[in-house]
Design an enzyme around this catalytic site. Structure first.
Site: not given
Lengths: 220, 748
Positions: B62, B108
């Site tokens: 990430h 998300h």
């Protein structure tokens, strides 16, 4: 002509209200922070804007209604100051006791944002005079807690005294008797869930709101 | 933590708490043996648990983009109008008059699947912080959503939760949600995608960056208190590290839009002064990544006193504080002497604020807690030595090109059209967007409400506007990542063109499966290469973006979904268009040639239940030629309505125009192409325009002069939608089918 817009933490239509007032009066309104204890001098018209004051925590408008500036507004409204609350501003006016009733969660339980048809049910009020013979307007609505509630005695009184100023055509939120906007007995305090301040620009939300502002400003 | 802290007391020397770093703990932190070796080398010793945690998040997929970085490096990222490309919190472009537009899109996905309301809400909150961190007032939100098949038992819960979360956050903060797209497909049954985009407006000369330049400057923490939410759930099994079960919190963060609104106003007020040297929001990996990125970019060290961090819970450990992803928090470096100014503003807005550290000349991240140094590591390796993997990949095998003659032609066009207009991808999404405040801020000119190709948001107080769109066609990307990659960029460019905007730049959100599988990596590389080719052809750079990998469940990956957010400028609102303006008596002209491409089409999938075939090829030269011509027609006021011809082909495009304009249309087929290929083919680079009779000849003859394919395909009027010898349906019936599908699903 001096106008003011009250800014609470997480008001978010303060800019919309200022945009409308400046567009119509030619003069930018005073932006008044909620912690002020009194309005600036010589204010003729106050708008409590929409938004989520205090994040709608506790109940929509409940915390804002206890702000220092609202105390001053209540006092001055009692002496005739013109006050309007739109959306969250309407919720604050009911929480502050300036207008009767309460705004509950929408009947459909969802936030609703759409252009909404309204009937003008009092054409002689200080907020609607300018519309003349016009029967209907379209204002945007955008709210989660717009379901107007009051007991039957209050509702009967409001209707009898001509204090129901706007009603919904096609009730979007379950409001009692389709009520969209009401005023106090003296007619100087007005609240509604729809957003006339978002209907002052043909490119944005139409222009049906202009006459509402012209109406009240013309009485001052 | 009681156990480990008592243990650490016994063994404390310089670094505390001391905890044995076992191979299991290293593995739980998602670090490979090689990566751990680099850590040992750079530190010259074993890390403690705090340091290991910090390396682990900074080197996570990430934060480090380790699987994608070398491929992202190929993107066109510069251009005449680019002020800041990828690498900052968001991209920045110049729209003239000292105005800058700052924008980014982010995923998300995982949190939204686990806890749809909070996952989606915090996705919106996070992307807004990326934008206002750089000095911009957020002026528009967009989203790109993918859900599983409608009948899947989880779908309705996920849709209602995600939509309520997006609305709950954006509505409260008071930023209009102006558009987006929503697809349903079984490929997302186990992994939904929630991609949120934010667009902000800043003064070009007052853009804020994250480089913490200068030594001895105070570091301020502002916003919500730090709690145990969002700690590192994926990589850290807390039982190993902490046997106190009370600490096993859900790893999804909880959003508070009220605090976000206050943060926006406070930060923008402080930004109006000259007090801020650097500012960074605490997003993924919270305090860790914000402090490391600021120090790394500024070439300085940072010392933080964790005791000063505002904490929501008691007895938080340094590990928890550094890895918490509590929302609505910012870190900033303030000019010495301006501390009181900053404090006063934050206190006015009733926000928690604390001076928690200082910049240093050591080049190290040093953390103090309860009188001990609990972390002391060099900053440079955290950023510079992050893994940059060259994962093996295989090219996606090509699909067969399908000929229309080999594809069954419907014997009932009325039925086919009714099914297509009410199929999940095409049906109206009113149920969704009516839950979003689209008008707040007084500048929304066009939004989802018109079903337009792009949203239009005016620059406050001016007569110009930004146009914004998000697009990707996952079925094309699955069939051919390269062509699909080209197509998603081209479609945003086309959609911006449809409203009369000059396309300027894009942001992207690359959602894929597990990159450790070469075929998935092949999809990623193919899509990036295709996107990049389109970006270069249009001079349409990538200025920000995000990569979301490992979107798969039980080995079943999502379809490759590189969502693209395009931004363009309408220089003068006297000239713009939408699909709403078709008028009685207008002629419909199709710009761009139709060959009748049915491979990977909506017709094939919805009517014939086939999902095969190569997707339509994208000729970037033609895209430019045709698009530039359409934009010119809009600015010359030659068109009443424009619509991009895409999903579902000409028939669906025309019906969408008819519905938005509230008037019937009649289509004809002036070619020899068979009906199903003509009406439903998804050839690219096409626009349907509605023009008045006296404009027909000029529009067609000018097109011919430019070698642009333009032909009359129908007329406007009445209250029916019809096609020569094919279909005839009332507009009201189509509207009902189009509008009812989603409410019926959600109420079933």
């Amino acid at each position: 002509m001096r106008t003011a817009v009250i800014v609470f933490p997480a008001s978010n239509c303060d800019r919309d209200a200022a945009f409308a007032l400046e567009k119509i009066t030619g003069i930018a309104p005073e932006m008044v922070w909620h912690r002020e204890t009194s309005l600036p001098k010589n204010i003729d018209f106050v708008v409590l804007p929409g938004g989520f004051s205090y994040g709608d925590y506790l109940r929509s408008g409940a915390i804002a209604a206890r702000s220092p500036i609202v105390k001053d507004i209540v006092e001055k409204a009692g002496k005739g100051l013109a006050v309007a609350g739109f959306c969250n501003g309407f919720q604050i006016l009911t929480e502050a006791g300036l207008l009767p009733g309460a705004l509950m969660r929408n009947k459909g339980l969802k936030y609703v944002c759409r252009p909404q048809k309204l009937r003008i049910t009092n054409k002689t009020s200080r907020f609607t005079k300018q519309y003349g013979a016009r029967e209907e307007v379209i204002f945007p609505i955008a709210h989660h807690d717009g379901n107007y509630f009051a007991d039957d005695t209050t509702l009967n009184m409001l209707e009898k005294e001509g204090r129901v100023v706007f009603k919904y055509t096609g009730n979007p939120n379950g409001s009692a008797r389709d009520i969209a906007g009401i005023c106090n007995r003296e007619g100087n305090v007005f609240g509604m869930m729809p957003h006339p301040e978002r209907a002052v620009d043909a490119l944005h939300g139409g222009t049906d709101g202009i006459d509402l502002f012209k109406s009240i400003l013309g009485t001052l | 933590m009681a156990k480990s802290s008592s243990k650490s007391k016994a063994s404390q020397k310089k670094l505390a708490p001391k905890m044995k770093i076992t191979p299991e703990i290293i593995k739980e932190h998602g670090l490979s043996k090689d990566e751990y070796k680099i850590i040992l080398d750079r530190l010259g010793r074993e890390p403690n648990i705090n340091e290991l945690g910090i390396f682990s998040v900074m080197w996570s997929e990430h934060c480090s983009y380790k699987s994608s970085r070398r491929h992202l490096g190929k993107f066109l990222v510069t251009g005449e109008k680019v002020i800041q490309g990828p690498g900052e919190n968001a991209g920045v472009i110049d729209i003239g008059d000292n105005d800058a537009i700052i924008f980014k899109m982010e995923s998300h996905n995982h949190p939204s699947y686990i806890e749809p309301y909070q996952g989606a809400a915090t996705g919106v909150g996070g992307i807004m912080r990326d934008v206002f961190t750089m000095g911009a007032r957020p002026i528009a939100l967009m989203n790109a959503l993918r859900f599983g098949e409608p009948e899947h038992p989880k779908t309705r819960t996920l849709v209602s939760g995600v939509v309520a979360g997006i609305g709950g956050y954006g509505n409260c903060v008071g930023v209009p949600t102006v558009g987006g797209e929503t697809n349903f497909h079984k490929g997302y049954n186990g992994n939904i995608l929630v991609n949120a985009m934010c667009v902000g407006l800043a003064d070009k000369n007052k853009v804020f960056y994250s480089a913490a330049k200068g030594v001895g400057n105070p570091i301020f923490y502002v916003g919500s208190k730090t709690g145990r939410d969002g700690i590192h759930g994926a990589t850290m099994a807390s039982a190993e590290f902490d046997d106190d079960s009370e600490d096993k919190r859900p790893t999804v963060q909880v959003g508070d839009p009220f605090t976000e609104k206050l943060l926006i106003e406070a930060c923008l007020e402080l930004m109006d002064t000259d007090a801020i040297i650097a500012i960074q929001d605490m997003g993924a990996a919270g305090l860790t990544s914000s402090s490391v990125e600021m120090a790394d970019k500024g070439g300085v060290g940072i010392t933080l006193n964790l005791d000063k961090v505002p904490q929501r819970e008691t007895d938080m450990t340094p590990y928890e504080m550094m890895l918490s992803e509590s929302q609505e928090r910012m870190l900033m470096v303030i000019k010495p002497g301006k501390e009181k100014l900053a404090l006063d503003i934050f206190q006015k807005w009733e926000l928690d604020v604390a001076e928690i550290g200082v910049t240093t000349d050591t080049g190290r991240l040093t953390l103090k807690h309860k009188g001990k140094i609990v972390c002391d590591i060099p900053v440079a390796p955290l950023a510079d030595d992050a893994p940059n993997l060259d994962r093996p990949f295989v090219k996606t095998p090509p699909q067969d090109v399908l000929n229309a003659e080999d594809i069954i032609e419907t014997q009932d066009y009325n039925d086919a059209i009714k099914r297509m207009i009410s199929c999940p991808d095409i049906a109206s999404k009113r149920w969704i967007w009516e839950q979003y405040d689209r008008h707040v801020m007084s500048d929304t000119i066009d939004s989802s409400q018109s079903g337009g190709d792009a949203a239009i948001v005016r620059i406050h107080g001016s007569n110009k506007a930004v146009a914004i769109t998000t697009d990707v066609t996952p079925r094309y990307c699955l069939a051919d990542p390269y062509e699909g990659g080209k197509q998603c960029v081209a479609e945003t460019w086309r959609n911006l063109t449809c409203v009369g905007a000059d396309p300027i730049a894009i942001t992207d959100c690359l959602n894929f499966g597990n990159p450790e599988r070469p075929e998935i990596m092949g999809q990623l590389v193919g899509c990036i290469d295709g996107m990049n080719e389109a970006c270069r052809a249009f001079d349409y750079p990538v200025v920000s973006g995000n990569v979301s990998l490992y979107n798969e469940t039980n080995g079943q990956a999502i379809p490759p979904t590189p969502a693209v957010g395009g931004v363009g400028l309408i220089p003068d609102l006297a000239y713009f268009s939408s699909l709403e303006g078709a008028k009685k008596g207008d002629t419909l002209i199709l710009i761009g040639e139709t060959k009748g491409w049915l491979g990977a089409s909506i017709y094939l999938r919805e009517i014939l239940r086939r999902e095969d075939g190569a997707p339509p090829p994208v000729n970037l030269g033609l895209e430019k030629l045709n698009g530039n011509y359409v934009r010119r027609l809009i600015r010359n006021r030659r068109v009443n309505a424009v619509h991009d011809c895409s999903d579902g082909g000409l028939a669906v495009t025309a019906i969408e125009m008819a519905l938005a304009s509230n008037i019937g249309i009649h289509l004809k087929n002036p070619t020899h192409i068979s009906g199903h290929a003509w009406y439903f083919g998804e050839d690219q680079a096409r626009y349907l325009i509605s023009v008045e009779p006296n404009s027909v000849n000029p529009v067609i003859s000018t097109a011919q002069g430019l070698n642009i394919h333009a032909e009359i395909v129908g007329s406007v009027g009445g209250d029916m939608v019809s096609g020569d010898n094919a279909f005839d349906i009332s507009l009201s019936q189509l509207r009902k089918l189009h509008e009812d599908w989603l409410p019926n699903l959600m109420n079933s």
